[in-house]
Scaffold this motif. Structure first.
Motif, PDB file in Angstrom:
ATOM      1  N   GLY A  16      98.178  52.810 -12.099  1.00  0.00           N
ATOM      2  CA  GLY A  16      96.786  52.720 -12.496  1.00  0.00           C
ATOM      3  C   GLY A  16      96.495  53.531 -13.738  1.00  0.00           C
ATOM      4  O   GLY A  16      95.398  53.472 -14.273  1.00  0.00           O
ATOM      5  N   HIS A  17      97.507  54.317 -14.191  1.00  0.00           N
ATOM      6  CA  HIS A  17      97.324  55.205 -15.341  1.00  0.00           C
ATOM      7  C   HIS A  17      96.147  56.150 -15.037  1.00  0.00           C
ATOM      8  O   HIS A  17      96.078  56.691 -13.948  1.00  0.00           O
ATOM      9  N   THR A  18      95.226  56.352 -15.972  1.00  0.00           N
ATOM     10  CA  THR A  18      94.052  57.198 -15.728  1.00  0.00           C
ATOM     11  C   THR A  18      92.810  56.319 -15.771  1.00  0.00           C
ATOM     12  O   THR A  18      92.412  55.854 -16.830  1.00  0.00           O
ATOM     13  N   GLY A  19      92.246  56.050 -14.593  1.00  0.00           N
ATOM     14  CA  GLY A  19      91.026  55.254 -14.540  1.00  0.00           C
ATOM     15  C   GLY A  19      91.234  53.763 -14.469  1.00  0.00           C
ATOM     16  O   GLY A  19      90.283  52.997 -14.689  1.00  0.00           O
ATOM     17  N   GLY A  20      92.425  53.309 -14.134  1.00  0.00           N
ATOM     18  CA  GLY A  20      92.700  51.868 -14.119  1.00  0.00           C
ATOM     19  C   GLY A  20      91.825  51.090 -13.154  1.00  0.00           C
ATOM     20  O   GLY A  20      91.296  50.027 -13.491  1.00  0.00           O
ATOM     21  N   ALA A  21      91.667  51.606 -11.932  1.00  0.00           N
ATOM     22  CA  ALA A  21      90.858  50.893 -10.946  1.00  0.00           C
ATOM     23  C   ALA A  21      89.389  50.862 -11.362  1.00  0.00           C
ATOM     24  O   ALA A  21      88.702  49.858 -11.179  1.00  0.00           O
ATOM     25  N   LEU A  22      88.903  51.969 -11.928  1.00  0.00           N
ATOM     26  CA  LEU A  22      87.519  52.012 -12.407  1.00  0.00           C
ATOM     27  C   LEU A  22      87.316  51.001 -13.537  1.00  0.00           C
ATOM     28  O   LEU A  22      86.276  50.328 -13.610  1.00  0.00           O
ATOM     29  N   HIS A  23      88.309  50.880 -14.415  1.00  0.00           N
ATOM     30  CA  HIS A  23      88.244  49.926 -15.515  1.00  0.00           C
ATOM     31  C   HIS A  23      88.188  48.501 -14.974  1.00  0.00           C
ATOM     32  O   HIS A  23      87.362  47.684 -15.415  1.00  0.00           O
ATOM     33  N   LEU A  24      89.046  48.183 -14.013  1.00  0.00           N
ATOM     34  CA  LEU A  24      89.059  46.833 -13.439  1.00  0.00           C
ATOM     35  C   LEU A  24      87.709  46.524 -12.798  1.00  0.00           C
ATOM     36  O   LEU A  24      87.168  45.422 -12.969  1.00  0.00           O
ATOM     37  N   ARG A  25      87.155  47.483 -12.054  1.00  0.00           N
ATOM     38  CA  ARG A  25      85.857  47.270 -11.409  1.00  0.00           C
ATOM     39  C   ARG A  25      84.769  46.969 -12.439  1.00  0.00           C
ATOM     40  O   ARG A  25      83.925  46.090 -12.227  1.00  0.00           O
TER      41      ARG A  25
END
Length: 359
Positions: free
Chosen positions: A105-114
């Motif tokens: 997810g690197h840094t913030g990957g899930a937040l970016h996808l959302r």
């Protein structure tokens, strides 16, 4: 079980090998057909390293995303975060609703996808992210992936409603350790701390030699180590502000298996990193176009600084590295990076962020 692996770099190809050997039907996707041509010609993915030597044969190799997702029970994304935005938009466009595992997810990957799915007005599928890529791997010009390391442990967390993605992550990649939320997994991203100090302090050496030195051995000097340790202290302070007590960088890498364990447990950062066998032969970046600059600044340090701001925690070393690195690289490096807007965090308070990531 049919698993779609998105990405044909070292991580994606290693995932194809591991998942195929585990008995899964794997579909390999990459946006660029030319990058897949060598594997189609080879009849699969040629590999050597920790998974042995041989040919892993995916069920299908395609550059058509809809075809890759057809009948897939889960999606594993093994791609640099610099290309996440475009892929996430494409996944939203095709209405992806099967569990998605970001490896990493690197840094913030899930937040970016959302954020991308929300902007598209598409329901978010179950999403989980790993703290780091499960492999150390490189691909040669013949398309052979050399996997020199497989992480013994990585951290995994899901966004609210993403329990199914965590279950798939655990099923597909043994060694997952679940953590409470995606802030804990994102702030456990080892590359956030491991790459920027050496890349930025060694920038002149990179330009002069074209990267003709080993990044983790020759490039890991005492001075680099001191900067790295201070950056790591800032990372731990930000995590603590969000309620997480995380291990130090070398302790985390010891659990993964990419440092010398004796030096790591003695607290010798430089010796621990220099002594890690999985990374020992990896060369330094050959130019500022390398992902240690393009990715680890705009998609590593930048979102970290944004999270630190929300946490109310000063991070002067991270800010200095980000400023120096983006200045040295030139251009508008940070313009397309993971800032607060890209993370969906503009105007968000600490308490609001915590509420949005916890089940």
């Amino acid at each position: 079980m049919t698993i779609a692996v998105l990405g044909a770099g070292g991580g994606g190809l290693s995932a194809v090998v591991e998942l195929t050997q585990a008995g899964h039907d794997v579909v390999l996707w990459n946006r660029n057909p030319a990058k897949l041509a060598v594997h189609q010609a080879n009849g699969g993915v040629l590999h050597r390293g920790v998974f042995g030597e041989g040919l892993a044969q995916p069920k299908r190799i395609t550059s058509d995303l809809a075809e890759a997702l057809d009948a897939a029970e889960a999606v594993v994304i093994c791609l640099p975060s610099i290309v996440h935005g475009r892929l996430f938009a494409d996944l939203a466009a095709v209405g992806c609703q099967v569990p998605v595992v970001l490896n990493p997810g690197h840094t913030g990957g899930a937040l970016h996808l959302r954020t991308v799915f929300a902007k598209a007005g598409v329901q978010l599928p179950p999403v989980a992210e790993f703290s780091t890529l499960t492999y150390v791997a490189r691909v040669n010009d013949a398309g052979v992936v050399n996997t020199t390391g497989r992480a013994a442990q990585v951290r995994v967390a899901a966004l609210p409603g993403g329990a199914a993605a965590v279950e798939w992550a655990k099923r597909l990649f043994p060694g997952c350790k679940e953590v409470p939320d995606v802030l804990a997994s994102s702030l456990s991203n080892v590359n956030l701390v491991l790459h920027p100090p050496g890349a930025i302090l060694g920038a002149a050496w990179v330009e002069a030699s074209g990267g003709d030195f080993t990044f983790y051995v020759e490039g890991m000097t005492e001075g680099v180590g001191r900067v790295l340790e201070q950056l790591d202290a800032e990372r731990l302070a930000v995590a603590r502000a969000f309620g997480h007590e995380l291990p130090s960088l070398v302790a985390e890498m010891d659990e993964i298996g990419t440092v010398d364990p004796v030096a790591a447990r003695a607290g010798d950062t430089v010796a621990a990193i220099r002594g890690g066998t999985a990374n020992a032969a990896i060369m330094a970046p050959d130019s500022f176009a390398h992902r240690y600059y393009q990715e680890d600044l705009a998609f590593g340090l930048l979102p970290f600084v944004e999270l630190a701001r929300i946490a109310g925690t000063p991070v002067p070393v991270a800010e200095a590295l980000l400023t120096l690195g983006s200045t040295a690289v030139g251009g508008d490096l940070l313009a397309s990076g993971l800032d607060a807007a890209a993370l969906g965090l503009s105007g968000t308070t600490r308490d609001q962020l915590l509420e949005s990531v916890r089940q």
